[in-house]
Design a protein around this motif. Structure first.
Motif, short mmCIF file in Angstrom:
data_model
loop_
_atom_site.label_atom_id
_atom_site.label_comp_id
_atom_site.label_asym_id
_atom_site.label_seq_id
_atom_site.Cartn_x
_atom_site.Cartn_y
_atom_site.Cartn_z
N ASN A 101 1.00 -1.46 -0.35
CA ASN A 101 0.23 0.30 -0.05
C ASN A 101 0.72 1.53 -0.15
N PRO A 102 0.65 2.37 -1.07
CA PRO A 102 1.55 3.43 -1.61
C PRO A 102 1.61 4.53 0.09
N LEU A 103 0.56 4.23 0.80
CA LEU A 103 0.15 4.75 0.73
C LEU A 103 0.28 4.91 3.41
N THR A 104 0.80 3.71 2.83
CA THR A 104 0.78 3.27 4.37
C THR A 104 1.19 3.72 5.16
N TRP A 105 2.76 4.32 4.84
CA TRP A 105 2.80 5.72 5.83
C TRP A 105 2.01 6.61 6.59
N GLU A 106 1.68 7.40 4.98
CA GLU A 106 0.53 8.23 5.56
C GLU A 106 -0.60 8.37 5.98
N ILE A 107 -0.94 7.03 6.31
CA ILE A 107 -2.29 6.43 7.48
C ILE A 107 -1.98 6.06 8.26
N LYS A 108 -0.48 5.91 8.53
CA LYS A 108 -0.43 5.64 9.91
C LYS A 108 -0.08 6.74 10.94
N LYS A 109 -0.14 7.70 9.64
CA LYS A 109 -0.05 9.01 10.70
C LYS A 109 -0.92 10.09 10.37
N PHE A 110 -1.43 10.49 9.75
CA PHE A 110 -3.63 10.43 9.28
C PHE A 110 -4.37 9.94 10.29
N TYR A 111 -4.54 8.23 10.13
CA TYR A 111 -5.56 7.57 10.56
C TYR A 111 -4.98 7.25 12.10
N GLU A 151 -8.28 4.12 13.19
CA GLU A 151 -8.34 3.75 12.45
C GLU A 151 -6.99 2.73 11.50
N TYR A 152 -5.51 2.08 11.93
CA TYR A 152 -4.71 1.99 11.59
C TYR A 152 -4.83 0.94 12.99
N GLY A 153 -4.89 1.37 14.32
CA GLY A 153 -4.55 0.18 15.20
C GLY A 153 -5.80 -0.48 15.25
N ILE A 154 -7.10 -0.17 14.79
CA ILE A 154 -8.41 -0.97 14.31
C ILE A 154 -7.66 -1.98 13.17
N GLY A 155 -6.69 -1.62 11.92
CA GLY A 155 -6.25 -2.56 10.89
C GLY A 155 -5.21 -3.23 12.05
N LEU A 156 -4.02 -2.96 12.95
CA LEU A 156 -4.13 -3.82 13.27
C LEU A 156 -4.37 -5.26 14.22
N LYS A 157 -5.81 -4.52 14.68
CA LYS A 157 -6.46 -5.78 15.80
C LYS A 157 -6.86 -6.35 14.39
N ALA A 158 -7.35 -6.21 13.49
CA ALA A 158 -7.82 -7.25 12.70
C ALA A 158 -6.91 -8.49 12.18
N LEU A 159 -5.29 -7.73 11.81
CA LEU A 159 -4.57 -8.33 11.03
C LEU A 159 -4.31 -9.79 12.43
N GLU A 217 -1.40 -4.71 4.85
CA GLU A 217 -2.83 -5.19 5.04
C GLU A 217 -3.47 -3.75 6.48
N ALA A 218 -3.11 -3.37 7.21
CA ALA A 218 -3.66 -2.60 7.82
C ALA A 218 -4.17 -1.48 7.78
N ALA A 219 -3.44 -1.24 7.17
CA ALA A 219 -2.99 0.20 5.68
C ALA A 219 -4.80 -0.12 5.05
#
Length: 276
Positions: free
Chosen positions: A111-121, A124-132, A147-149
């Motif tokens: 996901n080319p936006l993983t870094w940005e998603i971790k910063k801005f959301y 939501e990224y934490g929810i993605g990690l919980k999903a993994l 995939e978390a992103a």
């Protein structure tokens, strides 16, 4: 009946709806009543959706994946304390099913936006990690953090009234571009845990969303514009550079009011760095 945990039934208005619940359809036959206490989630298809689409989707997906998706969405509700579009039950479940299949086949998508998603959301990224974590525990499948992103983007979409995934991606890219312009102009590294930075990001996200939705600007305050221009010349110059970027790439011009607010936010977030 779609599977033991998902069925299609009728509302009081005789509309078809999807009902979810652990074991809700176990040993049940078509036409039998369901136990209300087992219902965990119900939703009626939104505009543009058909009950046939939902039926086809859920029939081809393993019950364990549907259960993981429903649990993730419930967890997202608990963490975010906000309404999510019903579409998330379709989009996230479909995404998880496809992502799990890819992983099992040894195909990893970056996901080319993983870094940005971790910063801005972050939430939501934490929810993605919980999903993994849930996928690893229940299915024994280990997925990479990209995939978390991707999961986080689906959650963000659902928060934004189910807007298109492409719009969320474009919003993220524009916010990152604006931050880069500010960072390069002032030669600063942002304190991402500060209140002013968080407020700046929130302002940019709402501004970009309004821009992409072509929301008409409010009447301008020329006096305040002149005051800000004089008081914060460097921040105002940075706003002009942002305006040039938006005109060049998106054919959009900042309104006078938006220039005022943006200049003030830039002044606050960059002054904070100098103070430290």
């Amino acid at each position: 009946m779609l599977n033991n945990n998902v069925i299609i039934t009728l509302t009081d208005k005789n509309e078809e709806m999807v009902v979810m619940g652990r074991g809700i359809a176990f040993q049940r036959k078509v036409g039998e009543k369901i136990e209300i206490e087992k219902i965990e989630k119900t939703f009626v298809p939104e505009s543009g959706e058909s009950i046939e689409t939902i039926s086809t989707l859920f029939k081809k997906i393993e019950p364990e994946i549907i259960e993981i998706s429903v649990n993730i969405i419930k967890y997202a509700h608990d963490i975010l304390k906000t309404k999510l579009s019903n579409n998330i039950y379709l989009t996230l479940t479909d995404h998880l099913n496809y992502a799990i299949q890819r992983t099992q086949e040894g195909i990893e998508m970056k996901n080319p936006l993983t870094w940005e998603i971790k910063k801005f959301y972050k939430k939501e990224y934490g929810i993605g990690l919980k999903a993994l974590e849930s996928i690893k525990t229940k299915l024994g499948i280990i997925m990479n953090e990209d995939e978390a992103a991707s999961i986080a983007l689906h959650i963000v979409n659902a928060e934004q009234d189910g807007q298109e995934l492409g719009t969320t991606i474009k919003m993220t890219e524009i916010v990152q571009d604006i931050l880069t312009i500010v960072r390069l102009q002032f030669g600063t590294v942002f304190d991402e845990d500060s209140f002013n930075y968080t407020r700046f990001i929130t302002h940019l996200q709402y501004f970009v969303r309004r821009m992409l939705e072509y929301v008409e600007a409010s009447p301008s305050d020329d006096f305040l514009f002149d005051q800000v221009k004089i008081k914060y010349p460097k921040a105002f110059e940075c706003t002009n550079r942002i305006n040039d970027y938006l005109v060049s790439k998106y054919q959009t011009t900042l309104s006078t009011d938006e220039q005022v607010y943006l200049t003030i936010h830039i002044q606050r977030v960059t002054s904070e760095q100098k103070t430290k």
